[in-house]
Design an enzyme around this catalytic site. Structure first.
Site, short mmCIF file in Angstrom:
data_model
loop_
_atom_site.label_atom_id
_atom_site.label_comp_id
_atom_site.label_asym_id
_atom_site.label_seq_id
_atom_site.Cartn_x
_atom_site.Cartn_y
_atom_site.Cartn_z
N GLY A 1 0.20 9.82 3.91
CA GLY A 1 1.15 9.95 5.01
C GLY A 1 0.66 10.82 6.15
O GLY A 1 1.35 11.00 7.13
N ARG B 46 -7.71 1.91 9.55
CA ARG B 46 -7.06 2.97 8.77
C ARG B 46 -8.00 4.16 8.62
O ARG B 46 -9.20 3.99 8.49
CB ARG B 46 -6.75 2.50 7.35
CG ARG B 46 -5.78 1.39 7.24
CD ARG B 46 -5.75 0.95 5.78
NE ARG B 46 -5.23 -0.37 5.64
CZ ARG B 46 -4.01 -0.66 5.18
NH1 ARG B 46 -3.22 0.29 4.79
NH2 ARG B 46 -3.62 -1.90 5.08
N TYR C 175 -11.02 38.67 -21.10
CA TYR C 175 -9.75 37.98 -21.01
C TYR C 175 -9.13 38.13 -19.63
O TYR C 175 -9.50 39.02 -18.86
CB TYR C 175 -8.76 38.48 -22.08
CG TYR C 175 -8.34 39.92 -21.90
CD1 TYR C 175 -7.26 40.26 -21.08
CD2 TYR C 175 -9.02 40.96 -22.53
CE1 TYR C 175 -6.87 41.58 -20.90
CE2 TYR C 175 -8.65 42.28 -22.36
CZ TYR C 175 -7.57 42.58 -21.54
OH TYR C 175 -7.19 43.88 -21.34
N HIS D 227 7.73 7.54 1.00
CA HIS D 227 7.10 8.82 1.36
C HIS D 227 7.68 9.96 0.54
O HIS D 227 6.96 10.76 -0.06
CB HIS D 227 7.32 9.07 2.87
CG HIS D 227 6.69 10.34 3.35
ND1 HIS D 227 7.39 11.52 3.42
CD2 HIS D 227 5.44 10.61 3.78
CE1 HIS D 227 6.58 12.46 3.88
NE2 HIS D 227 5.39 11.94 4.11
N ARG E 38 -6.89 3.86 -5.38
CA ARG E 38 -7.29 5.26 -5.44
C ARG E 38 -6.65 5.87 -6.68
O ARG E 38 -5.69 5.30 -7.22
CB ARG E 38 -6.84 6.02 -4.20
CG ARG E 38 -5.35 5.96 -4.04
CD ARG E 38 -4.88 6.60 -2.77
NE ARG E 38 -3.46 6.30 -2.59
CZ ARG E 38 -2.81 6.42 -1.46
NH1 ARG E 38 -3.44 6.81 -0.39
NH2 ARG E 38 -1.53 6.15 -1.37
N MET F 159 -2.40 10.59 7.91
CA MET F 159 -3.21 10.00 8.96
C MET F 159 -2.60 8.66 9.35
O MET F 159 -1.65 8.20 8.75
CB MET F 159 -4.63 9.82 8.47
CG MET F 159 -5.18 11.05 7.80
SD MET F 159 -5.47 12.41 8.95
CE MET F 159 -6.97 11.81 9.69
N LYS G 32 -10.92 6.13 0.70
CA LYS G 32 -10.55 4.72 0.82
C LYS G 32 -11.80 3.85 0.97
O LYS G 32 -11.95 2.83 0.30
CB LYS G 32 -9.64 4.56 2.04
CG LYS G 32 -8.83 3.31 2.03
CD LYS G 32 -7.81 3.32 3.17
CE LYS G 32 -6.72 4.38 2.95
NZ LYS G 32 -5.89 4.58 4.13
N CYS H 286 -5.70 41.83 -15.04
CA CYS H 286 -4.26 41.67 -15.24
C CYS H 286 -3.47 41.61 -13.94
O CYS H 286 -2.25 41.62 -13.94
CB CYS H 286 -3.71 42.78 -16.13
SG CYS H 286 -3.78 44.40 -15.36
N SER I 3 -9.30 47.26 -17.28
CA SER I 3 -8.45 46.13 -16.94
C SER I 3 -8.35 46.09 -15.42
O SER I 3 -7.86 47.03 -14.80
CB SER I 3 -7.06 46.30 -17.57
OG SER I 3 -6.26 45.19 -17.24
C1 PEP Z 1 -2.49 45.39 -10.15
O1 PEP Z 1 -2.52 46.24 -9.27
O2 PEP Z 1 -3.18 44.37 -10.11
C2 PEP Z 1 -1.60 45.53 -11.30
C3 PEP Z 1 -1.64 44.67 -12.31
O3 PEP Z 1 -0.68 46.53 -11.25
P1 PEP Z 1 0.68 46.43 -10.42
O4 PEP Z 1 0.79 45.01 -9.92
O5 PEP Z 1 1.76 46.81 -11.33
O6 PEP Z 1 0.42 47.39 -9.32
#
Ligand code: PEP
Ligand code: MG
Length: 865
Positions: free
Chosen positions: A99, A90, A839, A449, A333, A101, A21, A819, A752
């Site tokens: 909301g 303020r 990836y 709010h 803001r 402070m 602010k 993953c 992975s």
């Molecule tokens: C993990 O362990 O991150 C994974 C992808 O395998 P899961 O979640 O199936 O154990």
């Protein structure tokens, strides 16, 4: 270094020191916007206060000098005769915490000052109104008295006088009300100081203290805002929106915060002071109505809005007051907006040339994108709504109505989706709002709010539904003439402002044109690949539509959980001889072949990584306790005695650390071999059909390269039989695998990272049982965030970095993916991009998050270079 800066001398000091602010006020004052004069006490002063437990040395002299500066600019005197100088106090943290402070208006007014003020303005009603507001706000914020005490006194007086609205109370009534407020304060052993300087000092201290109030802490925890940012304090000359019909107050957005449409949007309340609008106490009128009533003022606001947006290069949310026809800006803001609006605004600002495309990518919270795919009410099947209100935050929600934040906690703890139904919301409701699928209120406008917070959270909301009545005591509520009780199911449509009885059918949303555009810009910038985790052809198809460039994880065990397949899985586990096992395996082979085909078809031409069976076998059997209970009652069915024996044999104290993953596959190699055969068969069939299946396979939970060698030696004959091979890799899920990555990398084509297990095993925190203490850990801030959600860069991240480097050194062609669930969480995706992984793989909806976050990482990297 000074701790206090006048707005027009504070340019260039930055948000960290001035707070959001104060920063905006300094910018506006410098750029010549009509801002009432004032000064900012820096966040450093607040930090010193919390360190030392008292006002920092020298601060008060600086504050006094600041007030003298305002006096000089306004020609009024603080605590002086005649028209006195009044100020607002303020808070303003470096990141906006709506909301959270506290604010005090009309500070510096005393009973003596009321007389001067009424004479100078010729408006005693106004003067007493200002005084009684100060008493209430000071009472709440500084003295910690419940707001209801003052509200009840006001309502009681209105009832006595037969007044319907606050405005129907006259000067004498408000003088009487002030006396009652004072008495209420004294009855609680507290005191309202009639010395303006004491008021100011106590107010500043209260703002400092409010940084540590429970609401502020909850908010910081939820949004992962560091505790030591602290808040600045802004002291500013008051201007009055309640001096009569030519005065008023309002809030404006330079674009529509719900949809992002380019239009001046906001609300205005004639003859009122700012807090009336923000608190949703009185329902204001849409700003658009001013266009007819006072076109000159409307044009002026429009012009200021345009300049604000150009100056700050973003959609602005501004507060203004009109004092006897003159427009003042009180703050501006970056406006909170729905995820929909965020995308549209970013894209349109870029296309209007206000910002670059790269800046546009940074303007959208990557984590909010899945919400854009929120379900909508199916227009085909929707019944008539029973009630209408304002469409405050888009999206539809179905849930059990709860009438308090406590009930929200209670019902969600029992596994129900809830919709919070309140007369209006206040910061006390925040914890319940976080838990709710939707929010419905009876009062308040589009900037109340409830509306602001729901939009910020991306939760659908309908506000100001006038036909809603709530009887909290009896736990009942009324939607028009329909009487319902807490826990009854209702549906709301926050895009249309509609409320329905019972459950209404929802359908999935499509990605809109602007989102497609933004993501196409993101795809051009990012270098990190994005795949999806999917176990069915439908999920794979969906992921592909959302831009996944492959599947990074197919959890093959998920295909065994349907009833028919489960029976065959059990048959395999319980088989007495080879022939029985053989029959079961054949069945399972057929199921998997078809499943694999379906997924590969959906992802034709894109890589799909299948993971061999991972969970412990007992997951496919009934729970031990269930069978033992039957046994105790003598109710075991014929085959079940054998089942019980097997379940007992497989039961483990610590199944997450037990007989699962590669360990199981090596000791039950027929499963491993069957799975590869099914995958190669599906691949071959599709190739023969002219498609381009790109199968890959990987081993779960390895901790030693010998396990990999052993498994591959079992798979090699299968490849030979089929006459072709597919890329093989391993998951990196155990610390030992990460620490010996070089040796493993020499055997495989890819890693992975299974960061779910890797986090579990690095911390020694069970994925299944973390709920017992992790919430308390986060509450107490032992951990800054939940490492099962957001990748821990220091520890788990270090294992990733080390193994990626050693893996690539040992095998320069090694591909690296991630993953675990972290693959769809924005911070973690950025970390993966920084590490240079090939990836990440995310659940289908979160593919959108990963695409944008990966691009943001790149833009941020370029900005640093
Ligand atoms: C993990 O362990 O991150 C994974 C992808 O395998 P899961 O979640 O199936 O154990
Ligand atoms: Mg795992």
């Amino acid at each position: 270094m000074a701790l206090v800066y006048a707005f027009d001398r504070a340019a260039g000091l930055g948000r960290d020191l001035l707070g959001g602010k104060g920063f905006a006020l300094a910018e506006m004052a410098q750029a010549g916007f009509p801002v009432p004069p004032g000064f900012t006490i820096t966040t450093e002063a607040c930090r010193q206060y919390h360190r030392e437990g008292r006002l920092p040395e020298g601060l008060w002299e600086e504050v006094e000098a600041g007030v003298r500066g305002i006096e000089a600019a306004t020609g009024r005197t603080f605590g002086g005769e005649g028209l006195p100088l009044l100020v607002s106090v303020r808070s303003g943290a470096p990141v906006s915490m709506p909301g959270m402070m506290d604010t005090i208006l009309n500070l510096g007014l005393t009973e003596k000052g009321v007389l001067g003020l009424s004479e100078a303005t010729g408006n005693p009603r106004f003067a007493w109104d200002a005084y009684r507001r100060l008493l209430a706000m000071y009472g709440e914020v500084v003295l910690g008295i419940e707001p209801a005490v003052f509200e009840n006194l006001l309502e009681a007086l209105k009832a006595e006088r037969g007044a319907e609205r606050d405005l129907d109370l006259g000067a004498e009534d408000l003088a009487e009300l002030s006396a009652r407020y004072k008495r209420a304060i004294e009855e609680r052993g507290k005191r309202f100081p009639e010395d303006p300087w004491e008021q100011l000092r106590e107010a500043v201290l209260a703002v400092f203290r409010s940084w540590e109030n429970p609401r502020a802490k909850t908010y910081r925890r939820h949004y992962q805002i560091p505790d030591d940012l602290c808040t600045a304090v802004n002291v500013q000359a008051m201007v009055f929106g309640n001096l009569g019909e030519d005065s008023g107050t309002g809030v404006g957005f330079t674009r529509n915060p719900a949809t992002g449409k380019k239009e001046l949007y906001g609300e205005y309340l004639k003859n009122a002071q700012g807090e009336d609008v923000v608190a949703g106490v009185r329902t204001p009128e849409p700003l658009a109505r001013l266009k007819e009533e006072n076109p000159k003022l409307y044009r002026e606001i429009e012009e200021v809005a345009g300049r604000l947006e150009a100056h700050f290069r973003d959609m602005q949310d501004f507060e203004f007051t009109v004092e006897r026809g003159k427009l003042y800006l009180l703050q501006s803001r970056a406006g909170k907006r729905t995820p929909e609006a965020a995308v549209r605004i970013a894209v349109e600002l870029a296309e209007e040339g206000v910002i670059s495309r790269e800046e546009a990518l940074l303007k959208v919270d990557a984590g909010s994108l899945p919400a854009l795919l929120r379900a909508r009410i199916d227009p085909e099947s929707a019944p008539e709504p029973v009630l209408r209100g304002l469409p405050a935050s888009p999206g539809a929600a179905v849930g059990h109505a709860v009438l308090s934040p406590e009930a929200a906690e209670d019902w969600t703890a029992r596994g129900f989706d809830v919709i919070l139904v309140r007369p209006e919301t206040s910061p006390e409701d925040i914890s319940g709002m976080f838990l709710s699928r939707g929010i419905l209120t009876a009062r308040g406008g589009m900037t109340s709010h409830a509306a602001v917070v729901a939009r910020g959270m991306g939760v659908p909301a309908v506000v100001g539904a006038a036909g809603l009545r709530i009887d909290e005591e009896k736990k009942r509520f009324y939607l028009g003439e329909h009487e319902l009780k807490e826990g009854d199911v209702i549906s709301i449509d926050g895009s249309a402002g509609a409320v329905y009885l019972g459950e209404v059918a929802l359908i999935e949303s499509e990605t809109g044109e602007e989102l497609e555009k933004l993501l196409s810009w993101a795809d051009r910038v990012r270098r990190l690949g994005v795949r999806a985790n999917a176990d069915t052809p439908e999920d794979a198809q969906r992921a592909r539509e959302l831009g996944a460039e492959g599947i990074g994880l197919v959890r093959t065990e998920h295909m065994f959980f349907d009833e028919e397949r489960l029976a065959w899985m059990r048959a395999l586990i319980l088989a007495d001889d080879e022939a029985e096992a053989e029959t079961a395996l054949k069945k399972l082979f057929e199921f998997q072949r078809a499943d694999f085909r379906g997924i590969l078809e959906a992802m034709d031409g894109l890589p799909v990584t299948f993971r061999f069976l991972d969970p412990p076998l007992h997951e496919f059997l009934p729970p031990l306790i269930e069978l033992e209970r039957k046994e105790a009652k003598g109710e075991l069915a014929p085959g079940e005695a054998k089942l019980l024996k097997q379940v007992r044999r497989l039961a483990e104290q610590n199944p997450m650390l037990g007989f699962r993953g590669i360990r199981l596959l090596l000791l039950r190699p027929e499963i491993l071999v069957m799975q590869l055969e099914a995958l190669l068969t599906a691949t071959k069939e599709l190739r023969e059909a002219g498609l381009d299946p790109r199968s890959e396979a990987m081993l779960p939970l390895i901790s030693d390269v010998r396990e990999v060698e052993r498994a591959f030696s079992l798979l090699e004959p299968v490849f030979e039989r089929f006459g072709f091979r597919i890329p093989l890799g391993t998951m990196i899920e155990t610390p030992r695998a990460a620490l010996t990555a070089g040796a493993i990398a020499r055997e495989v084509e890819f890693f992975s990272y299974g960061t779910n297990d890797l986090t579990q095993l690095t911390y020694g925190i069970s994925r299944d049982d973390a709920g017992k203490f992790l919430p308390a850990y986060l509450e107490e801030r032992v951990f800054p965030y939940d490492p099962t959600e957001r990748l821990d860069e220091e520890g788990v991240g270090r294992l990733l970095r080390l193994s990626a480097e050693e893996g690539r050194a040992a095998n320069p062609d090694l591909k690296l993916g991630l993953c675990g669930e972290h693959g769809g969480e924005a911070h973690s995706v950025k970390f993966a991009a920084k590490l240079g992984l090939d990836y990440v793989s995310a659940s289908p909806y979160r593919v959108l998050t990963a695409r944008l976050a990966a691009a943001q990482a790149e833009v941020e990297k370029r900005a640093q270079a």
